[in-house]
Design a protein around this motif. Structure first.
Motif, short mmCIF file in Angstrom:
data_model
loop_
_atom_site.label_atom_id
_atom_site.label_comp_id
_atom_site.label_asym_id
_atom_site.label_seq_id
_atom_site.Cartn_x
_atom_site.Cartn_y
_atom_site.Cartn_z
N ILE A 10 0.50 -1.30 0.31
CA ILE A 10 0.18 -0.19 -0.16
C ILE A 10 1.06 1.17 0.13
O ILE A 10 0.98 2.50 -0.96
CB ILE A 10 -1.12 0.01 0.84
N LYS A 11 1.71 1.43 0.66
CA LYS A 11 2.76 2.42 0.61
C LYS A 11 3.32 2.72 -0.67
O LYS A 11 3.93 3.79 -0.79
CB LYS A 11 3.94 2.40 2.17
N PHE A 12 4.09 1.69 -1.14
CA PHE A 12 5.19 1.37 -2.16
C PHE A 12 3.89 2.16 -3.95
O PHE A 12 4.20 2.85 -4.02
CB PHE A 12 4.88 0.91 -2.66
N LYS A 15 2.76 5.85 -3.10
CA LYS A 15 4.55 6.77 -3.33
C LYS A 15 4.34 6.69 -5.09
O LYS A 15 4.76 7.31 -5.15
CB LYS A 15 4.98 6.92 -2.78
N SER A 16 3.69 5.70 -5.29
CA SER A 16 4.70 5.51 -7.00
C SER A 16 3.39 7.25 -8.23
O SER A 16 3.76 6.88 -8.89
CB SER A 16 4.33 4.35 -7.75
N GLY A 17 2.46 6.93 -7.19
CA GLY A 17 1.46 7.58 -7.48
C GLY A 17 0.72 7.10 -8.95
O GLY A 17 -0.40 7.71 -9.99
N ALA A 18 0.40 5.56 -9.29
CA ALA A 18 -0.38 4.77 -9.57
C ALA A 18 -1.97 5.09 -8.91
O ALA A 18 -2.31 5.47 -7.77
CB ALA A 18 -0.23 3.30 -9.62
N SER A 19 -2.68 5.18 -10.26
CA SER A 19 -3.24 4.80 -9.57
C SER A 19 -4.55 3.58 -8.72
O SER A 19 -5.89 3.76 -8.37
CB SER A 19 -4.93 6.36 -10.78
N GLU A 20 -4.55 2.76 -9.59
CA GLU A 20 -5.46 1.38 -9.23
C GLU A 20 -3.66 0.75 -9.71
O GLU A 20 -3.24 0.36 -10.23
CB GLU A 20 -6.06 1.32 -9.58
N VAL A 21 -3.89 -0.74 -8.40
CA VAL A 21 -3.14 -1.70 -8.68
C VAL A 21 -3.85 -2.56 -8.65
O VAL A 21 -4.37 -2.37 -7.21
CB VAL A 21 -2.33 -1.89 -7.71
N GLY A 35 -6.81 6.90 -5.40
CA GLY A 35 -8.17 8.14 -5.61
C GLY A 35 -7.14 9.48 -6.43
O GLY A 35 -7.19 10.40 -5.21
N ALA A 36 -5.82 8.93 -6.99
CA ALA A 36 -5.08 10.31 -7.07
C ALA A 36 -5.74 11.54 -7.87
O ALA A 36 -5.54 12.12 -7.62
CB ALA A 36 -4.11 10.07 -8.16
N ASP A 154 8.94 8.61 -14.25
CA ASP A 154 9.17 9.61 -13.88
C ASP A 154 8.72 9.75 -12.46
O ASP A 154 7.87 11.19 -12.41
CB ASP A 154 7.32 9.98 -14.48
N GLN A 155 8.48 8.54 -11.74
CA GLN A 155 8.78 8.84 -10.68
C GLN A 155 10.16 10.09 -9.95
O GLN A 155 11.39 9.52 -10.45
CB GLN A 155 8.60 7.06 -9.39
N PRO A 156 9.54 11.11 -9.22
CA PRO A 156 10.99 11.71 -8.84
C PRO A 156 11.27 10.89 -7.70
O PRO A 156 11.61 10.23 -6.73
CB PRO A 156 9.94 12.73 -7.65
N LEU A 157 12.78 11.48 -7.97
CA LEU A 157 14.49 10.60 -7.57
C LEU A 157 14.87 11.08 -6.31
O LEU A 157 15.29 10.86 -5.07
CB LEU A 157 15.24 9.61 -8.40
N PHE A 158 15.57 12.50 -6.77
CA PHE A 158 15.88 13.18 -6.11
C PHE A 158 15.81 14.78 -6.36
O PHE A 158 15.01 15.28 -7.28
CB PHE A 158 18.28 13.37 -6.71
#
Length: 163
Positions: A10-12, A15-21, A35-36, A154-158
């Protein structure tokens, strides 16, 4: 799949920005909606398949969303800082590594000055290790991903301070 694994998933996803997994295993079916679009807390559905002995997994479902309510609030604080910092994002999906090998030092640390072309990390995708190079010069302000963590495109890294 135990409660801790479900909470980490759930935490991953949050953080990932995915709307549904959706994850289906032999005995468990899990759907996580962040629910993004609605900007509300993530929703988790845990369905136990018939004829399974995972009785502890059913009570785990109410605990998982409660633990996740705080997670969407945490990324809100760095959003204010993003205006003065440059965000370096993942160009590919894979596993993020901060070192070239387990016995080698980290590529970068918080506070380190970097230049264009400096290697920041490695992302493993399909057994290929891709060096991620900086496109900007500046100072590393924050590392947003833990070592050996999966990352999305496109996930923020730094966060980099260009001044």
């Amino acid at each position: 799949m135990d409660l801790k694994e479900i909470q980490n998933l759930i935490k991953f996803v949050a953080k990932s920005g995915a709307s549904e997994v959706k994850l289906e295993m032999d005995d468990v079916k899990i759907t996580i909606r962040t629910g993004a679009d609605d900007e509300k807390a993530p929703t988790t559905f845990l369905q136990q398949m018939p004829a399974m002995q995972m009785a502890p997994a059913a009570p785990a479902a109410p605990a998982a969303p409660v633990a996740e309510v705080a997670a969407p609030a945490a990324p809100a604080a760095p959003a204010e800082d993003n205006s003065k910092y440059i965000t370096i994002k993942s160009p590919i999906i894979g596993t993020f590594y901060r070192k070239p090998a387990p016995d080698k030092p980290m590529f970068v640390e918080v506070g380190k000055t970097i230049g264009e072309g400096d290697v920041l990390c490695v992302i493993e995708a399909m057994k290929l290790f891709n060096e991620i190079e900086s496109e900007v010069s500046g100072t590393i302000v924050k590392i947003l991903v833990d070592d050996s963590s999966p990352v999305e495109f496109d996930q923020p890294l730094f966060l980099v301070d260009p001044s």
